[in-house]
Enzyme design. Structure first.
Site, PDB file in Angstrom:
ATOM      1  N   ASP A 175       0.849  -1.193   0.000  1.00 20.52           N
ATOM      2  CA  ASP A 175       0.000   0.000   0.000  1.00 20.52           C
ATOM      3  C   ASP A 175       0.885   1.243   0.000  1.00 20.52           C
ATOM      4  O   ASP A 175       1.932   1.267   0.653  1.00 20.52           O
ATOM      5  CB  ASP A 175      -0.887   0.042   1.252  1.00 20.52           C
ATOM      6  N   ASP A 177       0.393   4.036   1.378  1.00 17.87           N
ATOM      7  CA  ASP A 177       0.336   4.901   2.562  1.00 17.87           C
ATOM      8  C   ASP A 177       0.921   4.266   3.809  1.00 17.87           C
ATOM      9  O   ASP A 177       0.729   4.762   4.908  1.00 17.87           O
ATOM     10  CB  ASP A 177      -1.117   5.326   2.811  1.00 17.87           C
ATOM     11  N   TRP A 237     -13.148   0.231  -2.827  1.00 23.59           N
ATOM     12  CA  TRP A 237     -12.479  -0.172  -1.597  1.00 23.59           C
ATOM     13  C   TRP A 237     -13.018  -1.477  -1.037  1.00 23.59           C
ATOM     14  O   TRP A 237     -14.224  -1.687  -0.978  1.00 23.59           O
ATOM     15  CB  TRP A 237     -12.642   0.937  -0.531  1.00 23.59           C
ATOM     16  N   GLU A 240     -10.455  -7.172  -1.324  1.00 22.11           N
ATOM     17  CA  GLU A 240      -9.608  -7.953  -2.236  1.00 22.11           C
ATOM     18  C   GLU A 240      -8.509  -8.678  -1.452  1.00 22.11           C
ATOM     19  O   GLU A 240      -8.052  -9.741  -1.846  1.00 22.11           O
ATOM     20  CB  GLU A 240      -9.015  -7.079  -3.359  1.00 22.11           C
ATOM     21  N   ASP A 241      -8.139  -8.109  -0.303  1.00 24.21           N
ATOM     22  CA  ASP A 241      -7.126  -8.764   0.518  1.00 24.21           C
ATOM     23  C   ASP A 241      -7.697  -9.984   1.240  1.00 24.21           C
ATOM     24  O   ASP A 241      -7.017 -10.994   1.400  1.00 24.21           O
ATOM     25  CB  ASP A 241      -6.569  -7.776   1.548  1.00 24.21           C
ATOM     26  N   MET A 267       0.428   4.647   9.091  1.00 25.03           N
ATOM     27  CA  MET A 267      -0.384   4.883   7.907  1.00 25.03           C
ATOM     28  C   MET A 267      -0.623   6.372   7.720  1.00 25.03           C
ATOM     29  O   MET A 267      -0.988   7.069   8.665  1.00 25.03           O
ATOM     30  CB  MET A 267      -1.718   4.151   8.003  1.00 25.03           C
ATOM     31  N   HIS A 270      -5.969   9.384   5.348  1.00 20.40           N
ATOM     32  CA  HIS A 270      -6.641   9.697   4.086  1.00 20.40           C
ATOM     33  C   HIS A 270      -8.118   9.394   4.228  1.00 20.40           C
ATOM     34  O   HIS A 270      -8.533   8.697   5.162  1.00 20.40           O
ATOM     35  CB  HIS A 270      -6.050   8.849   2.952  1.00 20.40           C
ATOM     36  N   ARG A 272     -11.693   7.631   2.919  1.00 19.63           N
ATOM     37  CA  ARG A 272     -12.037   6.387   2.221  1.00 19.63           C
ATOM     38  C   ARG A 272     -13.157   6.696   1.234  1.00 19.63           C
ATOM     39  O   ARG A 272     -14.194   7.226   1.598  1.00 19.63           O
ATOM     40  CB  ARG A 272     -12.485   5.351   3.232  1.00 19.63           C
TER      41      ARG A 272
HETATM   42  N1  UDP Z   1      -5.176   3.468  -3.341  1.00 16.69           N
HETATM   43  C1  UDP Z   1      -4.777   4.634  -4.008  1.00 16.69           C
HETATM   44  N2  UDP Z   1      -5.701   5.574  -4.347  1.00 16.69           N
HETATM   45  C2  UDP Z   1      -7.011   5.417  -4.034  1.00 16.69           C
HETATM   46  C3  UDP Z   1      -7.408   4.270  -3.322  1.00 16.69           C
HETATM   47  C4  UDP Z   1      -6.470   3.314  -2.990  1.00 16.69           C
HETATM   48  O1  UDP Z   1      -3.598   4.810  -4.306  1.00 16.69           O
HETATM   49  O2  UDP Z   1      -7.813   6.300  -4.355  1.00 16.69           O
HETATM   50  C5  UDP Z   1      -4.193   2.389  -3.061  1.00 16.69           C
HETATM   51  C6  UDP Z   1      -3.106   2.826  -2.119  1.00 16.69           C
HETATM   52  O3  UDP Z   1      -1.943   2.065  -2.360  1.00 16.69           O
HETATM   53  C7  UDP Z   1      -3.719   2.460  -0.787  1.00 16.69           C
HETATM   54  C8  UDP Z   1      -4.338   1.115  -1.120  1.00 16.69           C
HETATM   55  O4  UDP Z   1      -4.832   1.280  -2.434  1.00 16.69           O
HETATM   56  O5  UDP Z   1      -2.763   2.401   0.226  1.00 16.69           O
HETATM   57  C9  UDP Z   1      -5.440   0.704  -0.157  1.00 16.69           C
HETATM   58  O6  UDP Z   1      -6.499   1.660  -0.163  1.00 16.69           O
HETATM   59  P1  UDP Z   1      -6.853   2.530   1.119  1.00 16.69           P
HETATM   60  O7  UDP Z   1      -5.579   3.063   1.704  1.00 16.69           O
HETATM   61  O8  UDP Z   1      -7.878   3.541   0.706  1.00 16.69           O
HETATM   62  O9  UDP Z   1      -7.542   1.496   2.086  1.00 16.69           O
HETATM   63  P2  UDP Z   1      -7.216   1.137   3.622  1.00 16.69           P
HETATM   64  O10 UDP Z   1      -6.289  -0.032   3.517  1.00 16.69           O
HETATM   65  O11 UDP Z   1      -6.578   2.319   4.271  1.00 16.69           O
HETATM   66  O12 UDP Z   1      -8.520   0.785   4.238  1.00 16.69           O
HETATM   67 MN    MN Z   2      -4.808   3.257   3.666  1.00 15.56          MN
END
Ligand code: UDP
Ligand code: MN
Length: 330
Positions: A175, A177, A237, A240-241, A267, A270, A272
């Site tokens: 990821d 972030d 979102w 998929e994991d 992290m 950001h 969602r």
């Molecule tokens: N991601 C991105 N832009 C987006 C959405 C997702 O680059 O608009 C990529 C990015 O690598 C991110 C990963 O997909 O770290 C997982 O998505 P997100 O961080 O939104 O989900 P989380 O794991 O924080 O719930």
């Molecule tokens: Mn994230």
């Protein structure tokens, strides 16, 4: 049109580094402890390395240590400061596209780091800024890719495209972030897929649930092929994991993890967006579907491959989600 591009054109970034870094202070004591720790965590990670680095590199050099003395352990990551002022991406020794080789030893593995991303250039800059020095200290060789939503599809593209550039021993899906907080968490592959990010600051450094494999996940190529990569069907979102966790189970692959004292990440905050409404339904069919949905059914258009200073950026169009998401083909 612009909106559409923003939404459905994805970027893959590749950074190719073959690493070795100068030393750091305060290492001696720490590294002995770390070495023991890492052996506990990863077991025997020997004998898996390709010989081609020897062939490529200086024959008089030895392989780099599996756990090099140059590690410093826990890192002090200040994300707020990094968000305030963009970190400089200065690594004179990294060639365009992100290529770097250790000078003092031969790296043991050739690694592709695949980062799915969209609209988060700043996150990418912060990650690269923090990750390159870690990889150098770990003396791993790597190449690094990046893209976004449909994340699973982007990961599969990263895996496929990476192999057009080089032969890799190891693929790390990352990821954009998540910033590593401890360089004892080796960016290498071991005998099993390894979930490298069990402890996030966001969740108080505890693992949210048992089957978590999201965040940072490393694979031998043969294992990624065995699970048929990620599903291509998860748009937006979520999940998929978790689908990947079921694939690993179905393919009888077990998942390793570093301890939560080492597998720590910060992290970058950001919002969602675009939560997938069908993600939980799709999860019900993961095991029945995995051999019919993944690397072997991947479709995309490669838009551009660009050599950036510290990585190779691959822009690909992954297509559009179905109008009615419940009508997926499988
Ligand atoms: N991601 C991105 N832009 C987006 C959405 C997702 O680059 O608009 C990529 C990015 O690598 C991110 C990963 O997909 O770290 C997982 O998505 P997100 O961080 O939104 O989900 P989380 O794991 O924080 O719930
Ligand atoms: Mn994230």
């Amino acid at each position: 049109m612009v909106r559409r591009c923003t939404r459905f054109t994805y970027v893959v970034v590749f950074l190719m580094v073959c690493a070795a870094l100068v030393s750091v202070t305060n290492i001696g004591q720490l590294s002995v402890f770390l070495r023991t720790k890492l052996h506990d965590v990863y077991g025997s990670d020997t004998g898996l390395y390709s010989t081609r680095f020897k062939l490529r590199g200086n024959l008089s050099l030895e392989y780099c240590q599996a756990v090099p003395d140059s590690l410093v352990g826990r890192l002090n990551i200040d994300i707020d400061a990094a968000l305030q002022s963009a970190p400089p991406l200065e690594h004179q020794d990294v060639s365009p596209g992100g290529v770097w080789s250790p000078k003092s030893c031969v790296a043991r593995q050739w690694i592709a780091i695949i980062i799915p991303f969209r609209d988060r250039q700043k996150h990418l800059d912060i990650l690269v800024y923090n990750l390159v020095p870690v990889l150098k200290r770990q003396k791993v060789s790597f190449r690094y890719g990046n893209k976004t939503f449909n994340k699973g599809r982007l990961m599969n593209i990263g895996f496929t495209e990476a192999q057009k550039h080089d032969e890799f021993d190891c693929f790390i899906f990352h990821d954009v972030d998540l910033i590593p907080e401890d360089d004892r968490n080796m960016y290498t592959c071991s005998d099993n897929p390894r979930h490298m990010s069990p402890a996030l600051d966001k969740f108080n450094y505890t693992m949210l649930y048992k089957g978590l494999v999201g965040g940072v996940l490393s694979f031998r190529g043969k294992h990624f092929t065995k699970v048929n990569g990620y599903s291509n069907l998860f748009w937006g979102w979520g999940a998929e994991d978790d689908d990947m966790h079921k694939r690993l189970f179905a393919a009888k692959l077990s998942v390793e993890r570093p301890s939560i004292t080492i597998g720590r990440y910060k992290m970058i905050k950001h919002d969602r967006k675009d939560v997938s409404p069908v993600r939980l339904d799709l999860l019900k069919t993961s095991i029945a579907r995995y051999l019919k949905d993944g690397l072997n059914t991947l479709e995309y258009k490669l838009v551009e491959t660009r050599l950036e200073k510290l990585y190779t950026r691959i822009i690909a169009n992954v297509g559009d989600p179905p109008k009615n998401q419940t009508e997926h083909p499988l």
